[in-house]
Design an enzyme around this catalytic site. Structure first.
Site, PDB file in Angstrom:
ATOM      1  N   GLU A   1     -23.148  19.346  -3.795  1.00 44.62           N
ATOM      2  CA  GLU A   1     -22.739  18.378  -2.772  1.00 44.62           C
ATOM      3  C   GLU A   1     -23.469  17.050  -2.945  1.00 44.62           C
ATOM      4  O   GLU A   1     -22.962  16.007  -2.537  1.00 44.62           O
ATOM      5  CB  GLU A   1     -22.967  18.965  -1.384  1.00 44.62           C
ATOM      6  CG  GLU A   1     -22.106  20.199  -1.182  1.00 44.62           C
ATOM      7  CD  GLU A   1     -21.714  20.481   0.249  1.00 44.62           C
ATOM      8  OE1 GLU A   1     -22.345  19.948   1.160  1.00 44.62           O
ATOM      9  OE2 GLU A   1     -20.753  21.262   0.429  1.00 44.62           O
TER      10      GLU A   1
ATOM     11  N   ASP B   1     -11.588  28.153   4.256  1.00 41.62           N
ATOM     12  CA  ASP B   1     -12.941  28.198   3.702  1.00 41.62           C
ATOM     13  C   ASP B   1     -13.895  27.654   4.756  1.00 41.62           C
ATOM     14  O   ASP B   1     -13.461  26.994   5.702  1.00 41.62           O
ATOM     15  CB  ASP B   1     -13.018  27.330   2.429  1.00 41.62           C
ATOM     16  CG  ASP B   1     -14.426  27.288   1.833  1.00 41.62           C
ATOM     17  OD1 ASP B   1     -15.081  28.345   1.770  1.00 41.62           O
ATOM     18  OD2 ASP B   1     -14.892  26.193   1.459  1.00 41.62           O
ATOM     19  N   SER B   2     -15.178  27.903   4.573  1.00 50.90           N
ATOM     20  CA  SER B   2     -16.170  27.343   5.492  1.00 50.90           C
ATOM     21  C   SER B   2     -16.210  25.815   5.411  1.00 50.90           C
ATOM     22  O   SER B   2     -16.719  25.171   6.313  1.00 50.90           O
ATOM     23  CB  SER B   2     -17.548  27.907   5.157  1.00 50.90           C
ATOM     24  OG  SER B   2     -17.875  27.634   3.819  1.00 50.90           O
TER      25      SER B   2
ATOM     26  N   CYS C   1     -13.315  31.712   0.391  1.00 48.89           N
ATOM     27  CA  CYS C   1     -14.744  31.584   0.687  1.00 48.89           C
ATOM     28  C   CYS C   1     -15.357  32.928   0.329  1.00 48.89           C
ATOM     29  O   CYS C   1     -14.936  33.966   0.852  1.00 48.89           O
ATOM     30  CB  CYS C   1     -14.912  31.288   2.172  1.00 48.89           C
ATOM     31  SG  CYS C   1     -16.606  31.407   2.790  1.00 48.89           S
ATOM     32  N   ASN C   2     -16.313  32.909  -0.575  1.00 52.56           N
ATOM     33  CA  ASN C   2     -16.897  34.174  -1.012  1.00 52.56           C
ATOM     34  C   ASN C   2     -17.619  34.891   0.115  1.00 52.56           C
ATOM     35  O   ASN C   2     -17.525  36.105   0.248  1.00 52.56           O
ATOM     36  CB  ASN C   2     -17.869  33.915  -2.158  1.00 52.56           C
ATOM     37  CG  ASN C   2     -17.162  33.796  -3.489  1.00 52.56           C
ATOM     38  OD1 ASN C   2     -16.962  34.786  -4.168  1.00 52.56           O
ATOM     39  ND2 ASN C   2     -16.746  32.591  -3.852  1.00 52.56           N
ATOM     40  N   THR C   3     -18.344  34.121   0.938  1.00 49.85           N
ATOM     41  CA  THR C   3     -19.108  34.752   2.014  1.00 49.85           C
ATOM     42  C   THR C   3     -18.159  35.431   3.000  1.00 49.85           C
ATOM     43  O   THR C   3     -18.383  36.583   3.396  1.00 49.85           O
ATOM     44  CB  THR C   3     -19.979  33.696   2.722  1.00 49.85           C
ATOM     45  OG1 THR C   3     -20.773  33.029   1.746  1.00 49.85           O
ATOM     46  CG2 THR C   3     -20.874  34.340   3.744  1.00 49.85           C
TER      47      THR C   3
ATOM     48  N   TYR D   1     -21.307  29.020   5.784  1.00 48.60           N
ATOM     49  CA  TYR D   1     -21.347  30.382   6.308  1.00 48.60           C
ATOM     50  C   TYR D   1     -22.472  31.200   5.651  1.00 48.60           C
ATOM     51  O   TYR D   1     -22.927  32.189   6.208  1.00 48.60           O
ATOM     52  CB  TYR D   1     -20.021  31.114   6.035  1.00 48.60           C
ATOM     53  CG  TYR D   1     -18.831  30.685   6.877  1.00 48.60           C
ATOM     54  CD1 TYR D   1     -18.930  29.678   7.840  1.00 48.60           C
ATOM     55  CD2 TYR D   1     -17.596  31.304   6.715  1.00 48.60           C
ATOM     56  CE1 TYR D   1     -17.837  29.300   8.600  1.00 48.60           C
ATOM     57  CE2 TYR D   1     -16.492  30.935   7.476  1.00 48.60           C
ATOM     58  CZ  TYR D   1     -16.610  29.928   8.418  1.00 48.60           C
ATOM     59  OH  TYR D   1     -15.530  29.567   9.154  1.00 48.60           O
ATOM     60  N   GLY D   2     -22.889  30.767   4.463  1.00 53.37           N
ATOM     61  CA  GLY D   2     -23.777  31.586   3.619  1.00 53.37           C
ATOM     62  C   GLY D   2     -25.133  31.919   4.228  1.00 53.37           C
ATOM     63  O   GLY D   2     -25.812  32.826   3.769  1.00 53.37           O
TER      64      GLY D   2
ATOM     65  N   CYS E   1     -19.144  31.780  -5.878  1.00 51.51           N
ATOM     66  CA  CYS E   1     -19.199  30.762  -4.821  1.00 51.51           C
ATOM     67  C   CYS E   1     -18.260  29.652  -5.258  1.00 51.51           C
ATOM     68  O   CYS E   1     -18.276  29.252  -6.433  1.00 51.51           O
ATOM     69  CB  CYS E   1     -20.624  30.238  -4.656  1.00 51.51           C
ATOM     70  SG  CYS E   1     -20.749  28.821  -3.543  1.00 51.51           S
ATOM     71  N   THR E   2     -17.468  29.159  -4.339  1.00 48.66           N
ATOM     72  CA  THR E   2     -16.426  28.190  -4.710  1.00 48.66           C
ATOM     73  C   THR E   2     -16.993  26.837  -5.137  1.00 48.66           C
ATOM     74  O   THR E   2     -16.266  26.015  -5.683  1.00 48.66           O
ATOM     75  CB  THR E   2     -15.453  27.981  -3.535  1.00 48.66           C
ATOM     76  OG1 THR E   2     -16.211  27.626  -2.379  1.00 48.66           O
ATOM     77  CG2 THR E   2     -14.666  29.242  -3.264  1.00 48.66           C
ATOM     78  N   HIS E   3     -18.279  26.605  -4.873  1.00 46.03           N
ATOM     79  CA  HIS E   3     -18.876  25.341  -5.327  1.00 46.03           C
ATOM     80  C   HIS E   3     -19.248  25.384  -6.812  1.00 46.03           C
ATOM     81  O   HIS E   3     -19.384  24.350  -7.447  1.00 46.03           O
ATOM     82  CB  HIS E   3     -20.165  25.046  -4.547  1.00 46.03           C
ATOM     83  CG  HIS E   3     -19.947  24.349  -3.243  1.00 46.03           C
ATOM     84  ND1 HIS E   3     -19.278  24.921  -2.199  1.00 46.03           N
ATOM     85  CD2 HIS E   3     -20.329  23.118  -2.803  1.00 46.03           C
ATOM     86  CE1 HIS E   3     -19.268  24.076  -1.168  1.00 46.03           C
ATOM     87  NE2 HIS E   3     -19.894  22.990  -1.511  1.00 46.03           N
TER      88      HIS E   3
END
Lengths: 273, 273
Positions: free
Chosen positions: B155, B12-13, B75-77, B44-45, B187-189
């Site tokens: 975050e 992932d980023s 990572c979705n992006t 990365y987004g 998005c993983t967040h």
């Protein structure tokens, strides 16, 4: 008076440094500027000190290839964590944004209560607090507050929406409680929030680091007899490490004027000084 | 049944991919996992497609050095912009998060109105809309919405504050107006915002891409006869490209359990596949 035609190098983790370049252009209208935005690795504010130093040395090395006479670190995080390394290693003067803004804050406070807002890394470095205290001639109490949501809010263009005010109120509460009369905007994105912050903080003097850094840049070049003369070919050259989608629209907001398309330089071609 | 002891690679980023790893651990309890978070270059987004592809290839090449039997792009992006490159170039199966979540959304919607939220780059790629429409057996209308402030809010730990709700209401308004009955958290967040989103979207089914990606990973390994047996030595190995200040506290939130200190691998040592 000499007419030093070498350009001034400016770098930032991305586009925020253009808010510093804006003031440099105003104070140094005859100069040429080479600006590097490290948009492939932006932001620096959530990276470690070691990584920030590496990136800053690579940006400075790139600018040196352009035979610059002065390097302006137009990034608070890099100024906080990498300025000493660059000043030690490079043979041109290197100017960060923290010392000029700190001197302005120390000189400007009447009640000795100064607030500083910035990214998490800038605030954690404690650079502003140390520098303001060192610059002050009488007792100053510095209250620092990281505001990690301000950069994404600015980049989203949410400069004065209810959610932005709510977040700002949350961040500013301890500073207001401390009766600050001076607030350092310790991040190059924050000047775009100035109208909202002025409305929320009546009577508080806001210090834009770009303004004071530009004045210092002017003094340094004058002292070294390295200013360009009025007949010099002024101009701006933009380089970025990534062509990011929002560059042009955001750059125009930060610089206050239209921006040429930047030239991309690959991060893989950036090497250590 | 074979007992393939090779690890599963996940990248992932940054730390967000740990919300995918959480589901992988649940569905594949006997496996070993090697996780790489590219924290020196996160996020990365907001980067260009070209740069995201370069970074993804470097991350995948690092995982291949660990002799992985499967690579999960958590990572979705990177899934949106680099999955096809990785699948073409690598000789191990590469699984992204977009297709599993898209199939779940297409199968799950009753009224054919599906919403997708994600980073600016993920949404701009249009990958989810294309993939959901391709997976659907009847007509589906996909409404996509970039939510760039959600990652910094997560975050910052502001998971359900008034400002967060105000921002979410602004982002979700067009989706609610469109009567979505299914929302992909692209998005993983975003799974950390699940409780707030559930409260704000009664009756809407929320699709966590990690859950569906983990099920697919399980199926792929089973079909290839490459699952580890119950006697295998399970475990997790964490690598990051930067030791960022918030890793440990955030990682624990994303993974739902304590995390060992990660090993740092320098970005300069990441080379193209």
């Amino acid at each position: 008076m000499t007419h030093d035609q070498r350009p001034i190098g400016v770098f930032d983790s991305g586009i925020g440094g253009l808010s510093v370049l804006k003031h440099l252009l105003h104070h140094l209208p005859h100069e040429r500027f080479v600006y590097l935005g490290d948009t492939a690795r932006v932001p620096y504010g959530n990276k470690s000190a070691e990584t920030i130093k590496l990136y800053a040395r690579q940006c400075a090395a790139f600018l040196q290839q352009h035979n610059v006479k002065l390097i302006v670190v137009a990034c608070n995080t890099a100024s906080a964590l990498a300025l000493d390394v660059l000043q030690r290693e490079l043979d041109v003067p290197v100017l960060g944004v923290i010392e000029p803004a700190s001197r302005a804050a120390a000189a400007g406070t009447a009640n000795g209560h100064v607030g500083v807002i910035g990214t998490r890394a800038t605030i954690a470095s404690n650079s502003y607090a140390r520098c303001i205290e060192a610059s002050a001639t009488s007792r100053v109490i510095v209250q620092s507050q990281p505001c990690p949501l301000f950069v994404p809010l600015v980049e989203e263009g949410w400069l004065d929406l209810p959610a932005t005010r709510l977040i700002a109120a949350e961040y500013l509460r301890p500073l207001i409680a401390n009766h600050i009369d001076t607030l350092v905007l310790g991040c190059t994105h924050y000047p775009l929030l100035m109208p909202m912050l002025e409305a929320m903080l009546p009577g508080v003097r806001l210090i834009d680091c770009g303004e004071w850094t530009a004045r210092d840049a002017c003094d340094i070049l004058a002292q070294r007899d390295e200013l360009a003369g009025p007949e010099a070919q002024s101009g701006m050259y933009f380089y970025v490490t990534d062509h990011t989608p929002l560059f042009t629209s955001l750059a125009q907001q930060f610089l206050g004027r239209p921006v040429n398309d930047p030239v991309r330089v690959s991060v893989d071609h950036l090497t250590d000084a």
